[in-house]
Design a protein around this motif. Structure first.
Motif, PDB file in Angstrom:
ATOM      1  N   HIS A 114      -5.225  -4.097 -12.974  1.00 23.30           N
ATOM      2  CA  HIS A 114      -5.712  -2.842 -12.375  1.00 23.30           C
ATOM      3  C   HIS A 114      -6.867  -2.949 -11.382  1.00 23.30           C
ATOM      4  O   HIS A 114      -6.824  -2.321 -10.336  1.00 23.30           O
ATOM      5  CB  HIS A 114      -6.116  -1.861 -13.477  1.00 23.30           C
ATOM      6  CG  HIS A 114      -4.962  -1.182 -14.133  1.00 23.30           C
ATOM      7  ND1 HIS A 114      -4.972   0.126 -14.506  1.00 23.30           N
ATOM      8  CD2 HIS A 114      -3.741  -1.644 -14.478  1.00 23.30           C
ATOM      9  CE1 HIS A 114      -3.815   0.453 -15.057  1.00 23.30           C
ATOM     10  NE2 HIS A 114      -3.049  -0.607 -15.060  1.00 23.30           N
ATOM     11  N   HIS A 115      -7.906  -3.679 -11.750  1.00 27.01           N
ATOM     12  CA  HIS A 115      -9.127  -3.553 -10.951  1.00 27.01           C
ATOM     13  C   HIS A 115      -9.634  -4.894 -10.440  1.00 27.01           C
ATOM     14  O   HIS A 115     -10.258  -5.639 -11.182  1.00 27.01           O
ATOM     15  CB  HIS A 115     -10.229  -2.886 -11.777  1.00 27.01           C
ATOM     16  CG  HIS A 115      -9.817  -1.571 -12.361  1.00 27.01           C
ATOM     17  ND1 HIS A 115      -9.698  -1.354 -13.702  1.00 27.01           N
ATOM     18  CD2 HIS A 115      -9.450  -0.408 -11.757  1.00 27.01           C
ATOM     19  CE1 HIS A 115      -9.298  -0.097 -13.910  1.00 27.01           C
ATOM     20  NE2 HIS A 115      -9.137   0.490 -12.742  1.00 27.01           N
ATOM     21  N   HIS A 163      -8.844  -1.691 -19.859  1.00 27.04           N
ATOM     22  CA  HIS A 163      -8.796  -0.943 -18.597  1.00 27.04           C
ATOM     23  C   HIS A 163     -10.144  -0.915 -17.886  1.00 27.04           C
ATOM     24  O   HIS A 163     -10.221  -1.181 -16.691  1.00 27.04           O
ATOM     25  CB  HIS A 163      -8.281   0.481 -18.860  1.00 27.04           C
ATOM     26  CG  HIS A 163      -7.901   1.202 -17.609  1.00 27.04           C
ATOM     27  ND1 HIS A 163      -8.667   2.197 -17.063  1.00 27.04           N
ATOM     28  CD2 HIS A 163      -6.842   1.059 -16.788  1.00 27.04           C
ATOM     29  CE1 HIS A 163      -8.094   2.640 -15.958  1.00 27.04           C
ATOM     30  NE2 HIS A 163      -6.981   1.967 -15.763  1.00 27.04           N
ATOM     31  N   LEU A 230     -13.206   3.644 -17.685  1.00 28.08           N
ATOM     32  CA  LEU A 230     -13.623   2.909 -16.498  1.00 28.08           C
ATOM     33  C   LEU A 230     -15.099   2.600 -16.594  1.00 28.08           C
ATOM     34  O   LEU A 230     -15.782   3.039 -17.515  1.00 28.08           O
ATOM     35  CB  LEU A 230     -13.298   3.701 -15.223  1.00 28.08           C
ATOM     36  CG  LEU A 230     -11.832   3.456 -14.821  1.00 28.08           C
ATOM     37  CD1 LEU A 230     -11.241   4.613 -14.082  1.00 28.08           C
ATOM     38  CD2 LEU A 230     -11.725   2.179 -13.982  1.00 28.08           C
ATOM     39  N   HIS A 333     -12.646  10.044 -15.824  1.00 27.17           N
ATOM     40  CA  HIS A 333     -11.870   8.834 -15.538  1.00 27.17           C
ATOM     41  C   HIS A 333     -12.812   7.830 -14.875  1.00 27.17           C
ATOM     42  O   HIS A 333     -13.420   7.019 -15.537  1.00 27.17           O
ATOM     43  CB  HIS A 333     -10.664   9.220 -14.678  1.00 27.17           C
ATOM     44  CG  HIS A 333      -9.757   8.084 -14.326  1.00 27.17           C
ATOM     45  ND1 HIS A 333      -9.158   7.302 -15.272  1.00 27.17           N
ATOM     46  CD2 HIS A 333      -9.340   7.605 -13.111  1.00 27.17           C
ATOM     47  CE1 HIS A 333      -8.417   6.369 -14.667  1.00 27.17           C
ATOM     48  NE2 HIS A 333      -8.520   6.535 -13.361  1.00 27.17           N
ATOM     49  N   LEU A 399     -11.068  11.738  -9.368  1.00 30.01           N
ATOM     50  CA  LEU A 399     -10.876  10.507 -10.145  1.00 30.01           C
ATOM     51  C   LEU A 399     -11.926   9.452  -9.837  1.00 30.01           C
ATOM     52  O   LEU A 399     -12.611   8.972 -10.726  1.00 30.01           O
ATOM     53  CB  LEU A 399      -9.480   9.930  -9.879  1.00 30.01           C
ATOM     54  CG  LEU A 399      -8.281  10.711 -10.415  1.00 30.01           C
ATOM     55  CD1 LEU A 399      -6.996   9.937 -10.156  1.00 30.01           C
ATOM     56  CD2 LEU A 399      -8.416  11.006 -11.905  1.00 30.01           C
ATOM     57  N   HIS A 400     -12.011   9.048  -8.571  1.00 29.09           N
ATOM     58  CA  HIS A 400     -12.850   7.895  -8.234  1.00 29.09           C
ATOM     59  C   HIS A 400     -13.679   8.185  -6.994  1.00 29.09           C
ATOM     60  O   HIS A 400     -13.262   8.944  -6.127  1.00 29.09           O
ATOM     61  CB  HIS A 400     -11.981   6.657  -7.962  1.00 29.09           C
ATOM     62  CG  HIS A 400     -11.173   6.233  -9.147  1.00 29.09           C
ATOM     63  ND1 HIS A 400     -11.706   5.541 -10.205  1.00 29.09           N
ATOM     64  CD2 HIS A 400      -9.863   6.403  -9.441  1.00 29.09           C
ATOM     65  CE1 HIS A 400     -10.762   5.300 -11.099  1.00 29.09           C
ATOM     66  NE2 HIS A 400      -9.631   5.821 -10.671  1.00 29.09           N
ATOM     67  N   GLY A 440      -4.890   7.894  -6.354  1.00 29.77           N
ATOM     68  CA  GLY A 440      -5.592   7.405  -7.543  1.00 29.77           C
ATOM     69  C   GLY A 440      -6.956   6.893  -7.117  1.00 29.77           C
ATOM     70  O   GLY A 440      -7.874   7.662  -6.835  1.00 29.77           O
ATOM     71  N   HIS A 441      -7.047   5.572  -6.995  1.00 27.84           N
ATOM     72  CA  HIS A 441      -8.285   5.006  -6.483  1.00 27.84           C
ATOM     73  C   HIS A 441      -8.358   5.168  -4.976  1.00 27.84           C
ATOM     74  O   HIS A 441      -7.355   5.438  -4.301  1.00 27.84           O
ATOM     75  CB  HIS A 441      -8.343   3.507  -6.793  1.00 27.84           C
ATOM     76  CG  HIS A 441      -8.832   3.189  -8.174  1.00 27.84           C
ATOM     77  ND1 HIS A 441     -10.158   3.026  -8.474  1.00 27.84           N
ATOM     78  CD2 HIS A 441      -8.153   2.986  -9.327  1.00 27.84           C
ATOM     79  CE1 HIS A 441     -10.276   2.728  -9.756  1.00 27.84           C
ATOM     80  NE2 HIS A 441      -9.079   2.698 -10.317  1.00 27.84           N
ATOM     81  N   LYS A 462      -0.360   7.321  -5.565  1.00 31.25           N
ATOM     82  CA  LYS A 462       0.548   7.069  -6.684  1.00 31.25           C
ATOM     83  C   LYS A 462       1.983   7.421  -6.344  1.00 31.25           C
ATOM     84  O   LYS A 462       2.916   6.898  -6.935  1.00 31.25           O
ATOM     85  CB  LYS A 462       0.125   7.884  -7.908  1.00 31.25           C
ATOM     86  CG  LYS A 462      -1.287   7.609  -8.389  1.00 31.25           C
ATOM     87  CD  LYS A 462      -1.427   6.206  -8.934  1.00 31.25           C
ATOM     88  CE  LYS A 462      -2.788   6.011  -9.578  1.00 31.25           C
ATOM     89  NZ  LYS A 462      -3.073   4.591  -9.796  1.00 31.25           N
ATOM     90  N   HIS A 502      -3.928  -0.125  -8.276  1.00 32.31           N
ATOM     91  CA  HIS A 502      -4.897   0.807  -8.858  1.00 32.31           C
ATOM     92  C   HIS A 502      -6.174   0.819  -8.028  1.00 32.31           C
ATOM     93  O   HIS A 502      -6.572   1.833  -7.499  1.00 32.31           O
ATOM     94  CB  HIS A 502      -5.201   0.395 -10.296  1.00 32.31           C
ATOM     95  CG  HIS A 502      -4.068   0.717 -11.195  1.00 32.31           C
ATOM     96  ND1 HIS A 502      -4.085   1.788 -12.044  1.00 32.31           N
ATOM     97  CD2 HIS A 502      -2.869   0.126 -11.350  1.00 32.31           C
ATOM     98  CE1 HIS A 502      -2.940   1.840 -12.691  1.00 32.31           C
ATOM     99  NE2 HIS A 502      -2.191   0.850 -12.296  1.00 32.31           N
TER     100      HIS A 502
HETATM  101  S1  RUQ Z   1      -6.922   3.603 -12.770  1.00 35.07           S
HETATM  102  S2  RUQ Z   1      -6.132   6.070 -10.739  1.00 35.07           S
HETATM  103 CU1  RUQ Z   1      -6.027   1.984 -13.718  1.00 35.07          CU
HETATM  104 CU2  RUQ Z   1      -8.471   2.436 -12.295  1.00 35.07          CU
HETATM  105 CU3  RUQ Z   1      -7.812   5.257 -11.813  1.00 35.07          CU
END
Ligand code: RUQ
Ligand code: CUA
Length: 654
Positions: A114-115, A163, A230, A333, A399-400, A440-441, A462, A502
């Motif tokens: 993911h990150h 995550h 997060l 989030h 979200l971010h 999303g991000h 997304k 992500h």
């Molecule tokens: S997520 S769409 Cu896995 Cu960092 Cu936020």
């Protein structure tokens, strides 16, 4: 506006929001009005033979990999295999790389990445490493940015759903990990309905060696059984703290969609990791048995895996001053810290405002004990005492947030499919731009660091719908490049991505382009199965194992005729690429191989295992078009029945 007023406003809007969330799939809004102008085309045009200005690293999501793009062109430069086997490169198939995918569950050739996080020095990307989390079988990987290769993977003990990870601290002292899914810890057989009594959250701090980058689990903090989602580290004045969002403070264990959306506020956990260090040094952490794998690639390019057996766990009650809860609306989030280190911005999926916490106010509230009770021994700070402000009417589903270093923040709005730009001075919305669809991000180069490089924001969307030529039921995910240099944001480019990106990171190309490794020195090849010249090539039998020490150079293998292999043998092709020129890999494939090809870089050795299951003569060949006589780069291996040809023979250089 007072917190109380904004709260009631929230209450009204949440019902509408939930309805909107349920209807997310309806976000195909028809064609976009944002037709790129020739001005936009100019801004993304990178002429043939010219380089991009930025390297961008996008997570591959459920592909388990990292993809490298050039910006502003959006050109795909490379896919770096991390958590998933990659037959294109032999990653996870060759004997040298297989141990990288070892875990306490055995060999796991897939994860959900993911990150990506660039290593930082003094809060600024330093171009050394890239870290990325594996979500499903909790892991963190470290990639080397000079080789663009995965060098290390560590499994996270006592975890599930890694995550909130890896989010490094200001000088890459630590990468973090948190359980999105609380679980019984240590694992045990209990009713799921005993969630509240038995399930534990875990925050993990992985220390990073300053010179080698080597990772080890320094300590873990056990937390109430919420979902930790997060994180971002403090910086500047807030260096020494890490912030984690949580949701499901309701501690629901079923139908979270509804049951974990009850509380008006969940929490951002502010964790003073410098305090944790002191408590651990004072012996307050308990050593607990745990089984987890640590895998790394040595200088010879060979992966090793060791199984570790214990971890240090710190209980909050044994370390006063370690964790505080910042009430945060509503099922937050993302959590992002602005370049000055003062503002902690959370994105409440169901919130109607963007809450901005103040680090200074937080410290004062701690000092003056402005608490609203506690949960599991963790003081809850009063919302009014820590909030710096709320961004009003930002849109739906924040979200971010990323930052441009010019005093503005950019927040992704999932439900209303837009990016909203707002000022860190007055928390007022300054601009907004629609994105396609369901962002999303988002990512600004260096946008989570102390000194953002700015220039662009990328929307990581997304849902793609009608953005590209349709390709059956599955569509590539979509990224959009947006110019942020002017007062108004401007969409420049759409480009498809691999898996689900992500999050992403980017840095100026100049930081790392000149240190890219081009070849490995053959004289320094330390692979025990490597050879340094054709003269050293040979074939050796060890019981039922046949080792072929083979070389590849334009345009032949040596040896290229091998006989004397018996049915029942296991054959190891150890292929060394003797080339010392940039961009001349050789490939290797043999008929009936049940794993993959090899792709061998200049100066490197790679081994593929082959178990023949029938008698005959089988070709092998180079898979990478390397020269005018690439098609001639082939050979044969003969397999005999037991009792047939037993003498190993092969050709050697004249
Ligand atoms: S997520 S769409 Cu896995 Cu960092 Cu936020
Ligand atoms: Cu070597 Cu093609």
């Amino acid at each position: 506006m007072s917190a109380a007023v904004s709260q009631s406003r929230q209450a009204i809007a949440v019902a509408a929001l939930l309805a909107a969330l349920a209807g997310i799939a309806g976000c195909g809004k028809g064609s976009s009005p944002a037709v790129a102008s020739s001005d936009a085309a100019n801004k993304t045009y990178v002429a043939p033979g010219k380089y991009d200005d930025f390297y961008a690293f996008l997570s591959g999501g459920f592909s388990g990999q990292v993809s490298v793009y050039g910006l502003p062109s959006g050109r795909l430069l490379r896919v770096i295999p991390v958590f998933s086997q990659d037959p294109e490169k032999g990653w996870g198939y060759s004997e040298q790389t297989k141990p990288m995918l070892n875990t306490s569950y055995g060999f796991i050739p897939w994860d959900d990445a993911h990150h990506p996080q660039l290593s930082q020095t003094d809060g600024v990307p330093d171009g050394r490493w890239l870290f990325i989390n594996g979500n499903n079988t909790p892991r963190v990987a470290r990639l080397d940015l000079a080789e663009m290769d995965t060098k290390e993977i560590i499994e996270i003990p006592n975890g599930a759903g890694n995550h909130a990870s890896p989010f490094v601290t200001q000088n890459t002292e630590y990468a973090v990990s948190a359980t999105r899914f609380s679980v019984p810890t240590p694992q045990k057989d209990v009713p799921i309905s005993s969630y509240k009594e038995n399930f534990v959250g875990q925050l993990t701090f992985i220390s990073i060696d300053k010179t080698t980058g080597r990772m080890s689990v320094a300590f873990q903090i056990s937390m109430p059984g919420y979902d930790y989602d997060l994180s971002h580290a403090g910086k500047g004045p807030s260096h020494g703290w890490s912030f984690f969002t949580s949701y499901n403070s309701e501690q629901a264990n079923t139908l979270l969609e509804r049951n974990a959306s009850q509380n008006d506020k969940d929490f951002v956990a502010a964790v003073h990791w410098q305090e944790a260090e002191k408590c651990v040094a004072a012996g307050k952490a308990k050593v607990q048995p745990a089984k987890y794998a640590h895998n790394w690639t040595d200088e010879a390019g060979i992966a090793h895996s060791e199984m570790l057996t214990s971890t240090k766990v710190l209980a909050v009650k044994d370390c006063p001053g370690l964790v505080y809860f910042l009430p945060t609306p509503k099922s937050p989030h993302g959590v992002d810290v602005d370049p000055t280190g003062e503002y902690i911005v959370a994105g409440g999926k169901l919130a109607t405002v963007i809450p901005v916490h103040s680090f200074t106010k937080m410290l004062a509230a701690i000092q003056n004990k402005k608490f609203d009770g506690e949960r599991d021994g963790i003081p809850i700070l009063k919302y009014e005492e820590v909030i710096a402000g709320e961004v009003q009417n930002p849109g739906l589903g924040p979200l971010h947030t990323e930052f441009d270093g010019q005093g503005y923040a950019y927040t992704s709005m999932f439900v209303s499919s837009e990016i909203v730009k707002w000022s860190l001075k007055d928390f007022k919305v300054a601009d907004r731009i629609p994105v396609y669809y369901s962002i999303g991000h988002l990512m600004i180069p260096g946008g989570d660091s102390r000194k953002p490089f700015g220039k662009y924001v990328i929307a990581l969307n997304k849902i793609t719908k009608d953005r590209y030529l349709p390709t059956g039921p599955e569509l590539a995910q979509s990224a959009q490049l947006i110019d942020i240099t002017g007062a108004k944001m401007q969409v420049l480019l759409d480009f498809p991505t691999i898996g689900e990106p992500h999050y992403a990171q980017a840095l100026p190309a100049s930081l790392i382009k000149d240190k890219q490794v081009r070849t490995y020195a053959i004289a320094e090849n330390k692979d025990p199965h490597g050879v340094k010249s054709e003269k050293e090539t040979r074939v050796k039998r060890e019981g039922k194992a046949v080792h072929i020490y083979m070389t590849a150079i334009r345009s032949h293998f040596m040896p290229d005729n091998v006989e004397g292999v018996q049915l029942g043998d296991t054959v190891y092709f150890h292929v060394t690429n003797l080339e010392q020129d940039w961009d001349v890999p050789h490939g290797f494939a043999v008929t009936g191989a049940r794993n993959s090809e090899l792709l061998v870089m200049p100066g490197q050795t790679r081994t593929v295992t082959w178990v023949p299951d029938r008698v005959g003569v089988f070709p092998f060949y180079c898979t990478d078009f390397c020269s005018a006589l690439h098609q001639e780069m082939q050979g044969y291996i003969r397999v005999s029945a037991p009792g047939g040809k037993t003498q190993l023979t092969y050709n050697s250089p004249q």
